[in-house]
Design an enzyme around this catalytic site. Structure first.
Site, PDB file in Angstrom:
ATOM      1  N   ASN A  58       0.797  -1.144  -0.058  1.00 44.68           N
ATOM      2  CA  ASN A  58       0.036   0.011  -0.020  1.00 44.68           C
ATOM      3  C   ASN A  58       1.088   1.168   0.033  1.00 44.68           C
ATOM      4  O   ASN A  58       2.152   1.299   0.678  1.00 44.68           O
ATOM      5  CB  ASN A  58      -0.871   0.032   1.299  1.00 44.68           C
TER       6      ASN A  58
ATOM      7  N   ASP B 151      -4.632  -5.599   2.394  1.00 46.47           N
ATOM      8  CA  ASP B 151      -5.818  -6.436   2.500  1.00 46.47           C
ATOM      9  C   ASP B 151      -5.731  -7.995   2.298  1.00 46.47           C
ATOM     10  O   ASP B 151      -6.259  -8.845   2.588  1.00 46.47           O
ATOM     11  CB  ASP B 151      -7.144  -5.834   1.761  1.00 46.47           C
TER      12      ASP B 151
HETATM   13  O1  C5P Z   1      -7.756  -0.678   5.043  1.00 45.44           O
HETATM   14  P1  C5P Z   1      -8.986   0.120   5.653  1.00 45.44           P
HETATM   15  O2  C5P Z   1      -9.319   1.327   5.132  1.00 45.44           O
HETATM   16  O3  C5P Z   1     -10.052  -1.170   5.972  1.00 45.44           O
HETATM   17  O4  C5P Z   1      -8.480   0.345   7.138  1.00 45.44           O
HETATM   18  C1  C5P Z   1      -8.999   0.876   8.203  1.00 45.44           C
HETATM   19  C2  C5P Z   1      -8.497   0.503   9.310  1.00 45.44           C
HETATM   20  O5  C5P Z   1      -8.340  -0.928   9.514  1.00 45.44           O
HETATM   21  C3  C5P Z   1      -7.013   0.985   9.444  1.00 45.44           C
HETATM   22  O6  C5P Z   1      -6.945   1.609  10.712  1.00 45.44           O
HETATM   23  C4  C5P Z   1      -6.117  -0.119   9.323  1.00 45.44           C
HETATM   24  O7  C5P Z   1      -4.843   0.098   9.913  1.00 45.44           O
HETATM   25  C5  C5P Z   1      -7.048  -1.251   9.674  1.00 45.44           C
HETATM   26  N1  C5P Z   1      -6.695  -2.473   9.333  1.00 45.44           N
HETATM   27  C6  C5P Z   1      -6.438  -3.744  10.174  1.00 45.44           C
HETATM   28  N2  C5P Z   1      -6.346  -4.955   9.520  1.00 45.44           N
HETATM   29  C7  C5P Z   1      -6.390  -5.062   8.213  1.00 45.44           C
HETATM   30  C8  C5P Z   1      -6.631  -3.954   7.326  1.00 45.44           C
HETATM   31  C9  C5P Z   1      -6.838  -2.779   7.948  1.00 45.44           C
HETATM   32  O8  C5P Z   1      -6.354  -3.456  11.359  1.00 45.44           O
HETATM   33  N3  C5P Z   1      -6.177  -6.110   7.682  1.00 45.44           N
END
Ligand code: C5P
Length: 411
Positions: A219, A289
């Site tokens: 990312n 993800d």
């Molecule tokens: O990727 P996304 O927009 O869903 O991320 C939202 C929040 O979820 C962020 O704070 C990110 O650090 C967290 N997250 C996580 N584990 C993942 C993907 C995202 O804790 N696998």
């Protein structure tokens, strides 16, 4: 939105009592703007002007901006009747002198008490901030530097000066820091101690998901926001553990433990370990993800003209794993969105069981590698906007709000 407590203005200085001393320097005009900015954040501001300051700006200007009588002299019976100087010194939670001229630095270093401002600085026990502003040769003079050292050794915060072009036409260090920067210093000064004795885990940076020995999917994330959050939490008195993805940033002062990881799975296990003892988890990392289902130890050979398929499998969600625990820490997540920010943020807040979500709109000029950002905070029954600012100042403001929400929900 109508049922929510919407707070359009940042209230991070709400009910804070700030005494602004203005001394004689051309930068006094910038202090007018400073009064506005402090009041925009909810602060109560009382202005004390030295005699020479009044050659640059009139008392009426500061009176109109602060909404309070301006204090100029120890012997002004009208001002003394409104609030005597001892009372004024006790009233102040912070004293900021901006601009602080070479003369003011000298007088304060030597403990003078022959005008109102110097007397107040001696009487008050409030932390003292001096925004130095003068000609660059004056600032460099050994006498001024000796006074600055004396003041600093006494715990006085000498701020700036900034480098650049000066009103006198010279270039160098002597400009007063901008009002917004001075305002942010005061905001963060009130955050000190807001997280004392709390253990905070911060994740930052991207994750890299390896395809083979040389290729990965990742990312976009510089890690600057998360590292600033870790620094701001440490400044606020927390014991901070930082779980960092692959970034090349120095560890902020005050971080007690840094764990470097590469992939989302590694970040998942490092964060869960660190959170076993944590009160607050702030998830600023941009976690991948998906990861390739299989990783090759050797470099995969290019097959010219052929399409290549890559099978991806989902990574564990760190926040959701924590939210599913019987006693999760206070969970703060981030959401970087390109559009419809509030909607997506609120959906994530709920789905991932967070206590607060920090949303930012990413695009051409904000987010990712940029030094600045602008944030919107959302929690179940409220929201707050933190306008555009550099990432460290935003992080400090964010920590003030996290501490406030944590105290409200968990204690
Ligand atoms: O990727 P996304 O927009 O869903 O991320 C939202 C929040 O979820 C962020 O704070 C990110 O650090 C967290 N997250 C996580 N584990 C993942 C993907 C995202 O804790 N696998």
């Amino acid at each position: 939105m109508s049922e929510l407590t919407y707070m359009p203005l940042d209230t991070s200085l709400s009910q804070r009592r700030i005494l602004l001393g203005v001394s004689g320097g051309i930068a006094a005009y910038k202090s007018c703007e400073l009064v506005r900015r402090l009041r925009d954040l909810g602060a109560q501001v009382r202005v004390v002007m030295t005699e020479s300051a009044r050659h640059f700006v009139g008392t009426t200007t500061f009176q109109a901006l602060s909404g309070q009588i301006v204090h100029t002299s120890l012997w002004d019976t009208q001002a003394e009747a409104a609030m005597g100087h001892i009372e004024l010194a006790r009233w102040a939670q912070r004293i900021l002198v901006a601009p602080a001229s070479a003369d003011v630095l000298a007088r304060l270093a030597h403990g003078h008490a022959d005008d109102l401002l110097s007397t107040l600085c001696l009487v008050s026990t409030a932390p003292l901030y001096l925004a130095a502003a003068m000609n660059q040769q004056m600032w460099a003079h050994a006498a001024v530097q000796a006074n600055v050292n004396t003041l600093r050794a006494r715990g006085v915060h000498v701020l700036g000066p900034a480098e650049g072009g000066q009103a006198c036409g010279e270039i160098g260090a002597g400009r007063m820091l901008e009002p917004q920067v001075l305002r942010d210093v005061l905001v963060s000064s009130f955050a000190e101690g807001a997280l004392t004795d709390l253990r905070v885990v911060v994740s930052a940076g991207p994750t890299f998901e390896d395809i083979d020995a040389v290729r990965f999917i990742g990312n976009r994330s510089s890690g600057k926001m998360g590292f600033s959050v870790a620094q701001a939490a440490a400044e606020a008195g927390a014991q901070v553990s930082l779980v960092a993805g692959p970034v090349s940033l120095p560890t902020p002062v005050g971080v007690v433990q840094r764990v470097d990881v590469r992939s989302a799975e590694q970040m998942h296990s490092a964060v869960l370990d660190a959170c076993a003892q944590a009160d607050i988890y702030i998830a600023a990392a941009a976690v991948g993800d998906y990861r390739p289902l299989a990783r090759s130890d050797c470099k995969l050979k290019k097959k010219s003209g052929a399409e290549v398929e890559l099978t991806l499998t989902e990574n564990p969600d760190i926040l959701a794993s924590l939210a599913a625990q019987p006693k999760p820490p206070f969970l703060v997540g981030f959401a970087a969105e390109t559009h419809d920010v509030e909607n997506y943020a609120r959906v994530k807040l709920k789905c991932k069981g967070m206590d607060m979500i920090v949303a930012n709109q990413v695009g051409e000029r904000l987010g990712f590698d940029a030094p600045d950002n602008a944030l919107n905070l959302y929690w179940a029954d409220g929201s707050m906007e933190l306008p555009r600012n550099d990432k460290l100042n935003l992080a400090r403001q964010l920590i003030v709000q996290v501490a406030a929400r944590y105290q409200m929900v968990r204690t």
